[in-house]
Write a protein that holds these residues in place. Structure first.
Motif, short mmCIF file in Angstrom:
data_model
loop_
_atom_site.label_atom_id
_atom_site.label_comp_id
_atom_site.label_asym_id
_atom_site.label_seq_id
_atom_site.Cartn_x
_atom_site.Cartn_y
_atom_site.Cartn_z
N TYR A 4 0.62 -1.02 0.43
CA TYR A 4 -0.06 0.04 -0.04
C TYR A 4 0.58 1.57 -0.28
O TYR A 4 0.78 2.07 -0.38
CB TYR A 4 -0.78 -0.08 1.57
N GLU A 7 2.73 1.60 -3.53
CA GLU A 7 1.74 2.18 -4.08
C GLU A 7 0.65 3.95 -4.39
O GLU A 7 0.72 4.87 -4.51
CB GLU A 7 -0.78 1.44 -4.34
N PHE A 8 1.04 3.70 -3.01
CA PHE A 8 0.69 5.28 -2.69
C PHE A 8 1.14 6.46 -2.89
O PHE A 8 1.41 7.36 -3.89
CB PHE A 8 0.65 6.14 -0.67
N LEU A 11 1.53 6.59 -6.85
CA LEU A 11 0.69 8.11 -7.07
C LEU A 11 0.49 9.06 -6.46
O LEU A 11 0.28 10.18 -7.46
CB LEU A 11 -0.79 6.87 -6.55
N GLY A 129 -5.88 -1.13 -12.65
CA GLY A 129 -7.00 -1.60 -11.46
C GLY A 129 -6.07 -1.34 -10.43
O GLY A 129 -6.30 -1.47 -9.21
N VAL A 130 -6.04 0.28 -10.55
CA VAL A 130 -5.23 0.69 -8.89
C VAL A 130 -6.76 1.12 -8.56
O VAL A 130 -7.34 1.05 -8.58
CB VAL A 130 -4.38 2.32 -9.79
N LYS A 131 -6.26 1.70 -7.12
CA LYS A 131 -7.50 2.47 -5.85
C LYS A 131 -7.67 3.56 -6.97
O LYS A 131 -7.08 4.97 -7.05
CB LYS A 131 -6.43 2.45 -4.63
N THR A 132 -9.29 3.53 -6.86
CA THR A 132 -9.40 4.99 -7.48
C THR A 132 -9.45 6.06 -7.18
O THR A 132 -9.37 7.06 -7.04
CB THR A 132 -10.73 4.51 -8.30
N ILE A 133 -10.57 6.36 -5.70
CA ILE A 133 -10.49 7.37 -4.86
C ILE A 133 -8.94 7.43 -4.40
O ILE A 133 -9.64 8.90 -4.72
CB ILE A 133 -11.11 6.23 -3.80
N VAL A 134 -7.94 7.32 -4.15
CA VAL A 134 -7.49 7.11 -4.10
C VAL A 134 -6.37 8.07 -4.69
O VAL A 134 -6.07 9.74 -4.69
CB VAL A 134 -6.08 6.47 -2.62
N ALA A 135 -5.90 8.01 -6.11
CA ALA A 135 -5.53 7.83 -7.01
C ALA A 135 -6.21 9.80 -7.20
O ALA A 135 -4.82 10.75 -7.63
CB ALA A 135 -5.70 7.90 -8.47
#
Length: 183
Positions: A4, A7-8, A11, A129-135
Motif C-alpha cells: 500500500y 502504491e501510494f 501515485l 486496476g489501481v485504487k481509484t479514489i486515492v488516485a
C-alpha cells in the motif's frame, strides 16, 4: 502493508508529474492581471478537471484500449498552443480584446487542456486496476496546489517584467503545448 505504501508513493509521484503541467502553464497565466479570487477559482477548476478527466479515463480504460491516448494528447497540445498564441497576439496588439480568458468557457477550455494528459493516465490506470479514489484525490489536490503556486509566482514575476510578461506567459503556454505534442 508495504504494498500500500509503495502504491501510494507511486501515485503521489504520478500526481506531482501531472500537476507540474498545471504549475508551468499557471506560471505563464499568472503574468496576466488576475485577482486573488480568480486565482483561487482557477486552481479549484483545474483541480476538479484533474479528478474528472482521469476518472473518465479509468472508466474507459477498463472498456477500451490505450489507442485513444494519442488523440487526447494532440488535442491538449493544440489547445495550449492556441491559447498561448492568442495571449501573445493580444500583447502585440493592445487594441485586441483577449478571446480566451480564464473566465467561464475560457477557464473550462484551459482546465480541459491542462487535464487532458490526466485522461491518458486514467486510461492506463483503469487497465491496471489501481485504487481509484486515492488516485483521483491526489490528482485533484496536488494539481490545485501546484496551479495556485504557479499563478501566485507568475503574479509576482509580472511586476518585474512589466510589458513583456504577457509575451513570456504566452510563450510558456506555446512551449508547453509543443512539449505535449512532440515531447
Amino acid at each position: 502493508m508495504s504494498g500500500y505504501i509503495g502504491e501510494f508513493t507511486a501515485l503521489l509521484f504520478l500526481s506531482l508529474a501531472l500537476g507540474l503541467d498545471a504549475f508551468s502553464v499557471s506560471l505563464g497565466l499568472g503574468m496576466q492581471r488576475l485577482r486573488l479570487k480568480r486565482i483561487a477559482l482557477i486552481g479549484i477548476v483545474v483541480g476538479q478537471f484533474h479528478v474528472i478527466m482521469p476518472f473518465i479515463g479509468i472508466i474507459l480504460g477498463r472498456i477500451i484500449s490505450e489507442q485513444i491516448g494519442h488523440l487526447t494528447t494532440l488535442a491538449g497540445g493544440l489547445l495550449l498552443i492556441g491559447i498561448g498564441a492568442q495571449i501573445m497576439f493580444s500583447a502585440f496588439n493592445h487594441q485586441a480584446k483577449k478571446i480566451i480568458q480564464p473566465i467561464g468557457g475560457g477557464l473550462i477550455l484551459l482546465a480541459f487542456g491542462l487535464s487532458i494528459d490526466s485522461f491518458s493516465v486514467g486510461l492506463s490506470l483503469g487497465i491496471s486496476g489501481v485504487k481509484t479514489i486515492v488516485a483521483l484525490l491526489l490528482f485533484g489536490i496536488i494539481s490545485s496546489i501546484l496551479c495556485w503556486v504557479g499563478l501566485l509566482l507568475g503574479r509576482k514575476v509580472r511586476g518585474f517584467l512589466g510589458v513583456y510578461s504577457e509575451l513570456l506567459g504566452g510563450s510558456i503556454l506555446i512551449g508547453f503545448g509543443f512539449q505535449l505534442l512532440f515531447g
